[in-house]
Design an enzyme around this catalytic site. Structure first.
Site, mmCIF file in Angstrom:
data_model
loop_
_atom_site.group_PDB
_atom_site.id
_atom_site.type_symbol
_atom_site.label_atom_id
_atom_site.label_comp_id
_atom_site.label_asym_id
_atom_site.label_seq_id
_atom_site.Cartn_x
_atom_site.Cartn_y
_atom_site.Cartn_z
ATOM 1 C CG ASN A 14 -2.305 -0.635 1.418
ATOM 2 O OD1 ASN A 14 -3.313 -0.369 0.131
ATOM 3 N ND2 ASN A 14 -2.294 -2.167 1.157
ATOM 4 C CG MET A 91 0.992 -5.362 11.568
ATOM 5 S SD MET A 91 -0.854 -5.013 10.396
ATOM 6 C CE MET A 91 -1.727 -6.748 10.899
ATOM 7 C CG HIS A 110 -9.832 -3.152 8.345
ATOM 8 N ND1 HIS A 110 -9.107 -3.528 9.542
ATOM 9 C CD2 HIS A 110 -10.669 -3.860 8.307
ATOM 10 C CE1 HIS A 110 -9.498 -4.784 9.450
ATOM 11 N NE2 HIS A 110 -10.762 -4.895 9.284
ATOM 12 C CG ASP A 146 -9.884 -2.050 12.450
ATOM 13 O OD1 ASP A 146 -8.794 -1.761 11.568
ATOM 14 O OD2 ASP A 146 -9.521 -3.115 12.658
ATOM 15 C CD GLU A 173 -6.046 -6.495 -8.835
ATOM 16 O OE1 GLU A 173 -6.685 -6.166 -9.880
ATOM 17 O OE2 GLU A 173 -5.670 -7.621 -8.960
ATOM 18 C CD GLU A 175 -5.717 -3.315 1.681
ATOM 19 O OE1 GLU A 175 -5.225 -3.084 2.035
ATOM 20 O OE2 GLU A 175 -6.131 -5.427 1.914
HETATM 21 C C1 GAR Z 1 -3.163 -4.947 4.250
HETATM 22 O O1 GAR Z 1 -3.547 -5.404 2.837
HETATM 23 C C2 GAR Z 1 -3.814 -3.645 4.943
HETATM 24 O O2 GAR Z 1 -4.926 -3.632 4.450
HETATM 25 C C3 GAR Z 1 -3.841 -4.815 6.397
HETATM 26 O O3 GAR Z 1 -2.267 -5.043 6.261
HETATM 27 C C4 GAR Z 1 -2.309 -5.668 4.533
HETATM 28 C C5 GAR Z 1 -0.741 -4.770 4.819
HETATM 29 O O4 GAR Z 1 -0.305 -4.660 3.693
HETATM 30 N N1 GAR Z 1 -3.945 -3.707 7.144
HETATM 31 C C6 GAR Z 1 -4.280 -4.464 8.440
HETATM 32 O O5 GAR Z 1 -4.473 -5.501 8.144
HETATM 33 C C7 GAR Z 1 -4.877 -3.756 9.228
HETATM 34 N N2 GAR Z 1 -4.892 -3.816 10.379
HETATM 35 P P1 GAR Z 1 0.964 -3.943 3.119
HETATM 36 O O6 GAR Z 1 2.124 -4.158 4.009
HETATM 37 O O7 GAR Z 1 1.554 -4.884 1.630
HETATM 38 O O8 GAR Z 1 -0.298 -2.547 2.683
#
Ligand code: GAR
Length: 211
Positions: A14, A91, A110, A146, A173, A175
């Site tokens: 992201n 996290m 999220h 959340d 995708e 996101e």
């Molecule tokens: C993403 O899917 C995000 O939405 C989720 O973690 C992933 C991170 O991926 N976020 C959570 O679960 C927050 N509690 P990324 O590091 O490749 O962006």
């Protein structure tokens, strides 16, 4: 341009979507700092490659002292001139103090259609619930996990034969389109918090047509 601080813990896909969006000259935001709570987060490599300033504030260096951990992150974001903090796979649960410091200037992505499936393992739980649509949400952060005013959402179908991985890929995708879209709305002053909701001003494109 609106100065972003992006908080990550890992892969940073992201973050990459935001880096790519900010590379377009007409995008109304730029990344001032990428901050990770893990020194080995792959997102830090993505940032370095893009020439973006990075910092690591490892929560394990502050055992039992979340206030100090968060004060260090807060100071580093302020020093970089950050105006909007974007959680991107960060996290750690942030305290009411940190959330209050950045009220209405702190957003999260999220991987579910909130208010369904708060917390972890959202794709497994969506499959177990038998929902036909799943997706992702960008929202302003409030102290409860959340929770907070929803800025934008994208839905994806749950298809026969999906497992958590195939569903996660499809959501991810979406996101990558949704997060830059939400940041643009905020940077253009078109997503304003009004009580418990976000009011959107002006037209919103069909997410299916966003590139
Ligand atoms: C993403 O899917 C995000 O939405 C989720 O973690 C992933 C991170 O991926 N976020 C959570 O679960 C927050 N509690 P990324 O590091 O490749 O962006």
């Amino acid at each position: 341009k609106l100065k972003l601080g992006v908080l990550i813990s890992g892969r940073g896909s992201n973050l990459q979507a935001l880096i790519d969006a900010c590379a377009a000259p007409d995008f109304p935001a730029e990344i001032a700092l990428v901050l990770s709570n893990k020194a080995d987060a792959f997102g830090l490599e993505r940032s370095a490659k893009a020439g973006i300033a990075t910092a690591t504030v490892d929560h394990r260096d502050y055992p039992g002292d979340k206030p100090a951990f968060e004060a260090t992150m807060d100071a580093s974001l302020r020093k970089a001139g950050v105006q909007l903090v974007c959680l991107a796979g960060f996290m750690r649960l942030l305290s009411p103090w940190f959330v209050g410091q950045w009220r209405d200037a702190l957003i999260n992505i999220h991987p579910s259609l909130l208010p369904s499936f708060k917390g972890l393992d959202t794709h497994e739980r969506a499959l177990a619930a038998g929902v036909r649509f799943h997706g992702c949400t960008v929202h302003y952060v409030r102290p409860e996990m959340d929770e907070g005013p929803i800025i934008a959402q994208a839905a994806v179908p749950v298809l026969p034969g999906d497992d958590a991985h195939s569903l996660a890929d499809r959501v991810l995708e979406s996101e990558h389109k949704l997060y830059p879209h939400a940041v643009r709305l905020i940077a253009e002053g078109r997503a304003r918090v009004d009580g418990d909701l976000v009011r959107i001003h002006g037209p919103v494109p069909d997410l299916a047509t966003l590139t």
